[in-house]
Motif scaffolding. Structure first.
Motif, PDB file in Angstrom:
ATOM      1  N   ARG A   1       0.829  -1.201   0.000  1.00  0.00           N
ATOM      2  CA  ARG A   1       0.000   0.000   0.000  1.00  0.00           C
ATOM      3  C   ARG A   1       0.866   1.255   0.000  1.00  0.00           C
ATOM      4  NH1 ARG A   1      -1.985   0.636   6.276  1.00  0.00           N
ATOM      5  NH2 ARG A   1       0.110   0.539   7.053  1.00  0.00           N
ATOM      6  N   THR A   2       0.290   2.329  -0.451  1.00  0.00           N
ATOM      7  CA  THR A   2       0.968   3.620  -0.437  1.00  0.00           C
ATOM      8  C   THR A   2       0.710   4.288   0.902  1.00  0.00           C
ATOM      9  OG1 THR A   2       0.683   3.860  -2.818  1.00  0.00           O
ATOM     10  CG2 THR A   2       1.093   5.870  -1.565  1.00  0.00           C
ATOM     11  N   LEU A   3       1.765   4.767   1.529  1.00  0.00           N
ATOM     12  CA  LEU A   3       1.649   5.490   2.795  1.00  0.00           C
ATOM     13  C   LEU A   3       1.844   6.965   2.511  1.00  0.00           C
ATOM     14  CD1 LEU A   3       3.805   3.125   5.030  1.00  0.00           C
ATOM     15  CD2 LEU A   3       1.339   3.115   4.710  1.00  0.00           C
ATOM     16  N   ASP A   4       1.149   7.800   3.249  1.00  0.00           N
ATOM     17  CA  ASP A   4       1.184   9.221   3.002  1.00  0.00           C
ATOM     18  C   ASP A   4       1.385   9.961   4.315  1.00  0.00           C
ATOM     19  OD1 ASP A   4       0.746  11.559   1.277  1.00  0.00           O
ATOM     20  OD2 ASP A   4      -1.084  11.812   2.456  1.00  0.00           O
ATOM     21  N   ALA A   5       2.298  10.910   4.310  1.00  0.00           N
ATOM     22  CA  ALA A   5       2.501  11.792   5.458  1.00  0.00           C
ATOM     23  C   ALA A   5       2.633  13.210   4.930  1.00  0.00           C
ATOM     24  CB  ALA A   5       3.745  11.401   6.239  1.00  0.00           C
ATOM     25  N   THR A   6       2.065  14.157   5.658  1.00  0.00           N
ATOM     26  CA  THR A   6       2.125  15.559   5.264  1.00  0.00           C
ATOM     27  C   THR A   6       2.724  16.367   6.404  1.00  0.00           C
ATOM     28  OG1 THR A   6       0.143  15.297   3.912  1.00  0.00           O
ATOM     29  CG2 THR A   6       0.763  17.544   4.504  1.00  0.00           C
ATOM     30  N   ALA A   7       3.762  17.131   6.105  1.00  0.00           N
ATOM     31  CA  ALA A   7       4.405  17.997   7.097  1.00  0.00           C
ATOM     32  C   ALA A   7       4.077  19.451   6.767  1.00  0.00           C
ATOM     33  CB  ALA A   7       5.910  17.785   7.092  1.00  0.00           C
ATOM     34  N   THR A   8       3.631  20.196   7.778  1.00  0.00           N
ATOM     35  CA  THR A   8       3.307  21.609   7.614  1.00  0.00           C
ATOM     36  C   THR A   8       4.166  22.417   8.570  1.00  0.00           C
ATOM     37  OG1 THR A   8       1.032  21.009   7.046  1.00  0.00           O
ATOM     38  CG2 THR A   8       1.446  23.307   7.654  1.00  0.00           C
ATOM     39  N   LEU A   9       4.939  23.316   8.015  1.00  0.00           N
ATOM     40  CA  LEU A   9       5.852  24.130   8.814  1.00  0.00           C
ATOM     41  C   LEU A   9       5.074  25.179   9.589  1.00  0.00           C
ATOM     42  CD1 LEU A   9       8.895  24.331   9.281  1.00  0.00           C
ATOM     43  CD2 LEU A   9       8.985  26.006   7.426  1.00  0.00           C
ATOM     44  N   GLY A  10       5.398  25.309  10.881  1.00  0.00           N
ATOM     45  CA  GLY A  10       4.796  26.319  11.740  1.00  0.00           C
ATOM     46  C   GLY A  10       5.802  27.411  12.032  1.00  0.00           C
TER      47      GLY A  10
ATOM     48  N   GLY B   1       9.201  28.994  13.168  1.00  0.00           N
ATOM     49  CA  GLY B   1      10.573  28.510  13.167  1.00  0.00           C
ATOM     50  C   GLY B   1      10.647  27.151  12.512  1.00  0.00           C
ATOM     51  N   TYR B   2      11.174  26.165  13.242  1.00  0.00           N
ATOM     52  CA  TYR B   2      11.287  24.807  12.717  1.00  0.00           C
ATOM     53  C   TYR B   2      10.172  23.883  13.216  1.00  0.00           C
ATOM     54  CZ  TYR B   2      16.007  26.238  11.357  1.00  0.00           C
ATOM     55  OH  TYR B   2      17.077  26.881  10.802  1.00  0.00           O
ATOM     56  N   GLN B   3       9.265  24.413  14.027  1.00  0.00           N
ATOM     57  CA  GLN B   3       8.166  23.579  14.511  1.00  0.00           C
ATOM     58  C   GLN B   3       7.350  23.092  13.314  1.00  0.00           C
ATOM     59  OE1 GLN B   3       6.138  26.229  17.210  1.00  0.00           O
ATOM     60  NE2 GLN B   3       7.099  25.259  18.986  1.00  0.00           N
ATOM     61  N   THR B   4       7.120  21.793  13.279  1.00  0.00           N
ATOM     62  CA  THR B   4       6.442  21.175  12.148  1.00  0.00           C
ATOM     63  C   THR B   4       5.364  20.236  12.656  1.00  0.00           C
ATOM     64  OG1 THR B   4       8.493  21.298  10.896  1.00  0.00           O
ATOM     65  CG2 THR B   4       6.815  19.809  10.055  1.00  0.00           C
ATOM     66  N   SER B   5       4.210  20.285  12.030  1.00  0.00           N
ATOM     67  CA  SER B   5       3.108  19.369  12.330  1.00  0.00           C
ATOM     68  C   SER B   5       3.065  18.317  11.227  1.00  0.00           C
ATOM     69  CB  SER B   5       1.791  20.158  12.365  1.00  0.00           C
ATOM     70  OG  SER B   5       0.704  19.273  12.547  1.00  0.00           O
ATOM     71  N   VAL B   6       3.055  17.061  11.620  1.00  0.00           N
ATOM     72  CA  VAL B   6       3.039  15.951  10.667  1.00  0.00           C
ATOM     73  C   VAL B   6       1.731  15.193  10.834  1.00  0.00           C
ATOM     74  CG1 VAL B   6       4.231  13.885   9.850  1.00  0.00           C
ATOM     75  CG2 VAL B   6       5.557  15.768  10.868  1.00  0.00           C
ATOM     76  N   THR B   7       1.066  14.929   9.713  1.00  0.00           N
ATOM     77  CA  THR B   7      -0.189  14.190   9.736  1.00  0.00           C
ATOM     78  C   THR B   7      -0.061  12.967   8.844  1.00  0.00           C
ATOM     79  OG1 THR B   7      -1.410  16.244  10.024  1.00  0.00           O
ATOM     80  CG2 THR B   7      -2.677  14.331   9.310  1.00  0.00           C
ATOM     81  N   THR B   8      -0.521  11.830   9.358  1.00  0.00           N
ATOM     82  CA  THR B   8      -0.593  10.603   8.591  1.00  0.00           C
ATOM     83  C   THR B   8      -1.840   9.855   9.028  1.00  0.00           C
ATOM     84  OG1 THR B   8       0.562   8.579   7.936  1.00  0.00           O
ATOM     85  CG2 THR B   8       0.976   9.383  10.164  1.00  0.00           C
ATOM     86  N   ARG B   9      -2.621   9.404   8.079  1.00  0.00           N
ATOM     87  CA  ARG B   9      -3.938   8.812   8.336  1.00  0.00           C
ATOM     88  C   ARG B   9      -4.729   9.737   9.260  1.00  0.00           C
ATOM     89  NH1 ARG B   9      -4.283   3.873  10.805  1.00  0.00           N
ATOM     90  NH2 ARG B   9      -2.252   4.048  11.759  1.00  0.00           N
ATOM     91  N   THR B  10      -5.044   9.302  10.474  1.00  0.00           N
ATOM     92  CA  THR B  10      -5.812  10.124  11.409  1.00  0.00           C
ATOM     93  C   THR B  10      -4.949  10.611  12.573  1.00  0.00           C
ATOM     94  OG1 THR B  10      -6.504   8.168  12.657  1.00  0.00           O
ATOM     95  CG2 THR B  10      -7.951   8.896  10.859  1.00  0.00           C
TER      96      THR B  10
END
Length: 130
Positions: free
Chosen positions: A4-13, A15-24
């Motif tokens: 299966r294909t896995l997906d993760a999305t990183a959104t920069l906040g 400075g370097y603080q980053t929020s990462v989302t994958t599935r739920t």
């Protein structure tokens, strides 16, 4: 391993603080203060080390369970060093009435977890502009 294909999305906040989302699931990454971050979350390399540790623990639990082996507890500590050659070392601490043959086999199986295989074999990576 799953195809299966896995997906993760990183959104920069900030400075370097980053929020990462994958599935739920959402989790964070950051950098230490010494390099300009705010140290509010693990670094990406710490997350990768954690992925290797978690994958190893899950793989060993699955294997021991299928074999009916008494793996009562397990701690996997991953040590990463960048110099002179990047390397990950997994330190396993097992509890339970495992004999020496079972312990040796679990050490072998630890090298077969999907994340360990990926790190050893390498993976293609590319960047595309969306």
């Amino acid at each position: 391993m799953s195809s299966r294909t896995l997906d993760a999305t990183a959104t920069l906040g900030n400075g370097y603080q980053t929020s990462v989302t994958t599935r739920t699931h959402t989790f964070a990454a950051d950098e230490p203060v010494a390099v300009g971050g705010t140290d509010t979350a693990p670094t990406p390399m710490e997350l990768l080390s954690g992925s290797l540790a978690a994958c190893t623990a899950i793989t060993l639990r699955m294997y021991a369970g299928r074999k009916g082996w008494p793996l009562d507890g397990l701690t996997v500590r991953v040590e990463y060093t960048a110099q002179p050659t990047p390397a990950f070392v997994k330190h396993l601490t097992m509890t339970g009435a495992l004999d020496d043959t079972q312990k040796a086999r679990l050490v072998e199986i630890a090298e077969a977890c999907p994340v360990a295989k990926l790190l050893k074999g390498g993976a293609a990576s590319e960047t595309r502009l969306s």
